[in-house]
Motif scaffolding. Structure first.
Motif: not given
Lengths: 207, 182
Positions: A93-106
């Motif tokens: 869950a943490i990994l998925i959330t991090s990936i989503l957040l990074i994508n969002k910032f990108n």
């Protein structure tokens, strides 16, 4: 006046208080219609019941304990302990959330910045009263080709200034030759110029 | 008296007497099965739930608090498992995971052999499956398991008033469904 069916259903559902129940039972004894209706309803419900639940295949119930015992002895299909399973789920869950957040910032970083004609005008001519139409004309230039020759601004302004009738405006535009921007651009190499062009070309300009 | 015996059996089982567990199973297996059977409508699903409940009983009897009757605890497990099973089946149906071949198999394998009884159960199933699971649960507890509203309240954790209202609604629907079936 409550209908017979409603009374019966209320009685069967236990929604009558003690007095109401007693009244209902008295009424059943006196009223044939009510009694018939009551018997009809209870008869319908009785039809759903089985005569005897114990007459069925007893071997099923006899074999139930051995079946359950067998299942209890079977090794657990899941080799994971609950704690491990929770931990894995949490990490995922943490990994998925991090990936989503990074994508969002990108996505936010790649977002095209919009600047208006007035903002460009202010940047190019900080002290001038140059009107919007001139700034608009300036923007029609082919930036890519002109940047390559390193003479973009000079050429740009020379052409545009000649088309301006207002002497005051011409003066303010010419003053741009002396701005820091020009001095900086003269010191830029070809590569630096190209990279500058790339960053400018990724900026959309609203007119 | 029965409750006292239940408690003694539980205590014996917790001390390591496996035969006490068998005794408990023999006491409640039919009640569990028939509740599940009426809730789910077929033997295969009822069998699955019955076995699951007995496994839970075996594994979790050590967590049983002696502040309520054992039957309350067993019925609570049976009821919760049955309702969860209905929800799972609904989801499977939505995603088309419930194959027709299994459905047919469900109806072929049965402990009820008598055609008349089979038809009766089929009719009951048709009538009950139109009720929402919670109303079906109250109706079965009251009508077939012969429990009082007080007992049902202890099992489900709901107020007696809301249970009576649910039962009233269920009764109305059942009577209408019986008429529709005919």
């Amino acid at each position: 006046m409550m209908k017979n069916k409603d009374k019966i259903l209320k009685y069967l559902s236990g929604l009558m208080n003690k007095t109401e129940s007693e009244q209902f039972l008295n009424e059943i004894e006196k009223s044939e219609n009510l009694r018939k209706e009551y018997e009809k309803i209870t008869g319908k419900l009785k039809c759903l019941e089985l005569e005897n639940e114990n007459i069925f295949d007893e071997s099923y119930f006899i074999n139930l304990i051995p079946k359950v015992r067998n299942r209890l002895e079977e090794p657990s299909k899941s080799k994971l302990k609950p704690q491990t399973a929770y931990a894995i789920t949490l990490i995922l869950a943490i990994l998925i959330t991090s990936i989503l957040l990074i994508n969002k910032f990108n996505k936010q970083d790649n977002k095209v910045n919009f600047i208006t004609v007035n903002e460009i005008e202010t940047m190019l001519y900080p002290d001038s009263t140059l009107n919007e139409s001139l700034a608009g004309k300036l923007l029609t230039y082919d930036l890519e080709n002109d940047f390559k020759t390193k003479n973009l601004l000079t050429q740009l302004y020379t052409d545009q200034i000649s088309s301006i009738n207002d002497i005051n405006l011409q003066a303010s535009a010419i003053n741009l030759d002396n701005t820091d921007l020009f001095q900086i651009m003269d010191k830029l190499s070809e590569d630096e110029f190209k990279s500058m062009y790339k960053s400018i070309s990724s900026t959309k300009i609203l007119r | 008296m029965t409750e006292k015996n239940d408690f003694i059996l539980v205590k014996d089982f917790l001390k390591g007497d496996e035969s006490a567990f068998n005794e408990l199973v023999n006491r409640y297996k039919k009640k569990i099965y028939w509740h599940a059977r009426r809730m789910l409508g077929n033997h295969m699903d009822a069998d699955e739930i019955t076995q699951e409940v007995l496994i839970v009983l075996y594994k979790k009897l050590n967590t049983f608090k002696f502040d309520s009757g054992l039957y309350t605890w067993i019925f609570r497990i049976t009821s919760t498992r049955s309702i969860n099973y209905i929800k799972k089946k609904k989801l499977k149906k939505i995603f088309s995971l419930d194959k027709d071949e299994f459905k047919n198999l469900n109806y072929k394998i049965d402990i009820v052999k008598n055609i008349e009884d089979k038809e009766k159960l089929e009719e009951l199933n048709n009538v009950l499956k139109k009720l929402p699971p919670r109303q079906r649960e109250v109706f079965i507890f009251r009508r077939f398991d012969q429990l009082s509203f007080d007992e049902i309240a202890k099992i489900t954790g709901k107020s007696i008033g809301s249970l009576k209202a649910s039962y009233h609604l269920a009764l109305k629907k059942v009577l209408k469904n019986i008429d529709d079936e005919k």
